[in-house]
Design a protein around this motif. Structure first.
Motif, PDB file in Angstrom:
ATOM      1  N   ALA A 138      -2.457   3.680   6.829  1.00  0.00           N
ATOM      2  CA  ALA A 138      -2.894   4.183   5.525  1.00  0.00           C
ATOM      3  C   ALA A 138      -1.704   4.436   4.606  1.00  0.00           C
ATOM      4  CB  ALA A 138      -3.721   5.454   5.703  1.00  0.00           C
ATOM      5  N   GLY A 139      -0.663   5.056   5.125  1.00  0.00           N
ATOM      6  CA  GLY A 139       0.524   5.292   4.316  1.00  0.00           C
ATOM      7  C   GLY A 139       1.190   4.001   3.893  1.00  0.00           C
ATOM      8  N   LEU A 140       1.259   3.047   4.808  1.00  0.00           N
ATOM      9  CA  LEU A 140       1.843   1.748   4.475  1.00  0.00           C
ATOM     10  C   LEU A 140       1.005   1.030   3.422  1.00  0.00           C
ATOM     11  CD1 LEU A 140       2.853   0.560   8.056  1.00  0.00           C
ATOM     12  CD2 LEU A 140       4.376   1.372   6.237  1.00  0.00           C
ATOM     13  N   LEU A 141      -0.306   1.156   3.530  1.00  0.00           N
ATOM     14  CA  LEU A 141      -1.195   0.544   2.538  1.00  0.00           C
ATOM     15  C   LEU A 141      -0.956   1.153   1.164  1.00  0.00           C
ATOM     16  CD1 LEU A 141      -3.545  -1.348   1.795  1.00  0.00           C
ATOM     17  CD2 LEU A 141      -5.105   0.479   2.527  1.00  0.00           C
ATOM     18  N   LEU A 142      -0.871   2.478   1.084  1.00  0.00           N
ATOM     19  CA  LEU A 142      -0.610   3.115  -0.205  1.00  0.00           C
ATOM     20  C   LEU A 142       0.723   2.651  -0.774  1.00  0.00           C
ATOM     21  CD1 LEU A 142      -1.859   6.786   0.218  1.00  0.00           C
ATOM     22  CD2 LEU A 142      -2.947   4.903  -1.010  1.00  0.00           C
ATOM     23  N   GLU A 143       1.753   2.564   0.059  1.00  0.00           N
ATOM     24  CA  GLU A 143       3.061   2.083  -0.412  1.00  0.00           C
ATOM     25  C   GLU A 143       2.950   0.671  -0.971  1.00  0.00           C
ATOM     26  OE1 GLU A 143       6.050   2.388   2.633  1.00  0.00           O
ATOM     27  OE2 GLU A 143       5.622   4.520   2.943  1.00  0.00           O
ATOM     28  N   ALA A 144       2.239  -0.196  -0.265  1.00  0.00           N
ATOM     29  CA  ALA A 144       2.078  -1.580  -0.728  1.00  0.00           C
ATOM     30  C   ALA A 144       1.321  -1.629  -2.045  1.00  0.00           C
ATOM     31  CB  ALA A 144       1.359  -2.411   0.342  1.00  0.00           C
ATOM     32  N   LEU A 145       0.279  -0.822  -2.177  1.00  0.00           N
ATOM     33  CA  LEU A 145      -0.506  -0.811  -3.411  1.00  0.00           C
ATOM     34  C   LEU A 145       0.303  -0.250  -4.577  1.00  0.00           C
ATOM     35  CD1 LEU A 145      -3.869   0.251  -1.801  1.00  0.00           C
ATOM     36  CD2 LEU A 145      -3.423  -1.940  -2.943  1.00  0.00           C
ATOM     37  N   GLU A 146       1.100   0.779  -4.318  1.00  0.00           N
ATOM     38  CA  GLU A 146       1.963   1.323  -5.364  1.00  0.00           C
ATOM     39  C   GLU A 146       2.995   0.277  -5.798  1.00  0.00           C
ATOM     40  OE1 GLU A 146       3.407   4.966  -3.674  1.00  0.00           O
ATOM     41  OE2 GLU A 146       1.439   5.927  -3.824  1.00  0.00           O
ATOM     42  N   HIS A 147       3.531  -0.470  -4.843  1.00  0.00           N
ATOM     43  CA  HIS A 147       4.483  -1.544  -5.158  1.00  0.00           C
ATOM     44  C   HIS A 147       3.814  -2.589  -6.060  1.00  0.00           C
ATOM     45  CE1 HIS A 147       7.557  -4.633  -4.597  1.00  0.00           C
ATOM     46  NE2 HIS A 147       6.551  -5.462  -4.370  1.00  0.00           N
ATOM     47  N   GLU A 148       2.602  -2.991  -5.714  1.00  0.00           N
ATOM     48  CA  GLU A 148       1.885  -3.985  -6.515  1.00  0.00           C
ATOM     49  C   GLU A 148       1.581  -3.443  -7.912  1.00  0.00           C
ATOM     50  OE1 GLU A 148       1.595  -7.081  -5.724  1.00  0.00           O
ATOM     51  OE2 GLU A 148       2.347  -6.790  -3.680  1.00  0.00           O
ATOM     52  N   ALA A 149       1.233  -2.165  -8.010  1.00  0.00           N
ATOM     53  CA  ALA A 149       0.957  -1.572  -9.321  1.00  0.00           C
ATOM     54  C   ALA A 149       2.218  -1.583 -10.186  1.00  0.00           C
ATOM     55  CB  ALA A 149       0.428  -0.147  -9.153  1.00  0.00           C
ATOM     56  N   ARG A 150       3.352  -1.222  -9.599  1.00  0.00           N
ATOM     57  CA  ARG A 150       4.612  -1.258 -10.358  1.00  0.00           C
ATOM     58  C   ARG A 150       4.920  -2.686 -10.809  1.00  0.00           C
ATOM     59  NH1 ARG A 150       6.038   2.811  -6.686  1.00  0.00           N
ATOM     60  NH2 ARG A 150       6.907   1.327  -5.213  1.00  0.00           N
ATOM     61  N   ALA A 151       4.671  -3.660  -9.937  1.00  0.00           N
ATOM     62  CA  ALA A 151       4.929  -5.062 -10.285  1.00  0.00           C
ATOM     63  C   ALA A 151       4.067  -5.510 -11.471  1.00  0.00           C
ATOM     64  CB  ALA A 151       4.683  -5.969  -9.072  1.00  0.00           C
ATOM     65  N   LEU A 152       2.896  -4.893 -11.632  1.00  0.00           N
ATOM     66  CA  LEU A 152       2.013  -5.205 -12.759  1.00  0.00           C
ATOM     67  C   LEU A 152       2.367  -4.401 -14.006  1.00  0.00           C
ATOM     68  CD1 LEU A 152      -1.346  -5.371 -10.787  1.00  0.00           C
ATOM     69  CD2 LEU A 152      -0.218  -7.299 -11.930  1.00  0.00           C
ATOM     70  N   GLY A 153       3.344  -3.494 -13.884  1.00  0.00           N
ATOM     71  CA  GLY A 153       3.787  -2.720 -15.032  1.00  0.00           C
ATOM     72  C   GLY A 153       3.341  -1.270 -15.049  1.00  0.00           C
TER      73      GLY A 153
END
Length: 163
Positions: A100-115
């Motif tokens: 779950a923590g790794l998933l949140l990190e990945a999703l936060e990374h993707e959100a930053r990549a989208l701006g």
């Protein structure tokens, strides 16, 4: 030890579809206090906006453990700097293993990549495990930014520059 792999994936791939169905089945069943029927799951997924979880409007991520589709989540850009976290789900057999923590990190990374510079989300009060997960990972309650029948509590987090 089996490790997790998390990567963007089309929301309608076979694994992503299976995870989205399992997510909706669980949250609907908990809400109704009885198992959701396959027809109810189909109705819930029809027109749910998942097609927006692809660039440039969003991203969908699938997590695998030992090669098996075990987790998913999406981010949806709401405006120039804000993304919404949505459809965060881990299959019950994979909970409590750090995914779950790794998933949140990945999703936060993707959100930053989208701006995105800020992540927001809404959930229900009865989803206590999800609420605890968000709090453990730096999400704090915020005023409502949207309304709907299944929205009872809202969270937000500044993303910063990140990795």
């Amino acid at each position: 030890m089996t490790s997790w792999t998390l990567a963007p994936e089309a929301f309608d791939s076979p694994d992503a579809t299976g995870l989205r169905r399992a997510y909706y089945d669980e949250v609907a069943s908990r809400y109704w206090g009885r198992p959701a029927t396959p027809e109810e799951v189909d109705r819930g997924l029809a027109g749910d906006g998942a097609e927006l979880l692809a660039p440039p409007t969003g991203q969908f991520v699938v997590g695998r453990r030992g090669g098996e589709a075990a987790a998913c989540g999406g981010v949806l850009m709401l405006d120039d700097g804000r993304a919404e976290l949505t459809r965060v789900y881990l299959r019950p057999a994979f909970r409590g293993r750090g995914g779950a923590g790794l998933l949140l990190e990945a999703l936060e990374h993707e959100a930053r990549a989208l701006g995105a510079r800020r992540m927001v989300l809404n959930t229900r009060l009865d989803l206590v495990e999800a609420r605890a997960l968000y709090a453990r990972h730096g999400y704090a309650e915020i005023p409502a930014y949207c309304t709907g029948p299944y929205m009872e509590v809202w969270y937000g987090k500044e993303l910063g520059a990140g990795a």
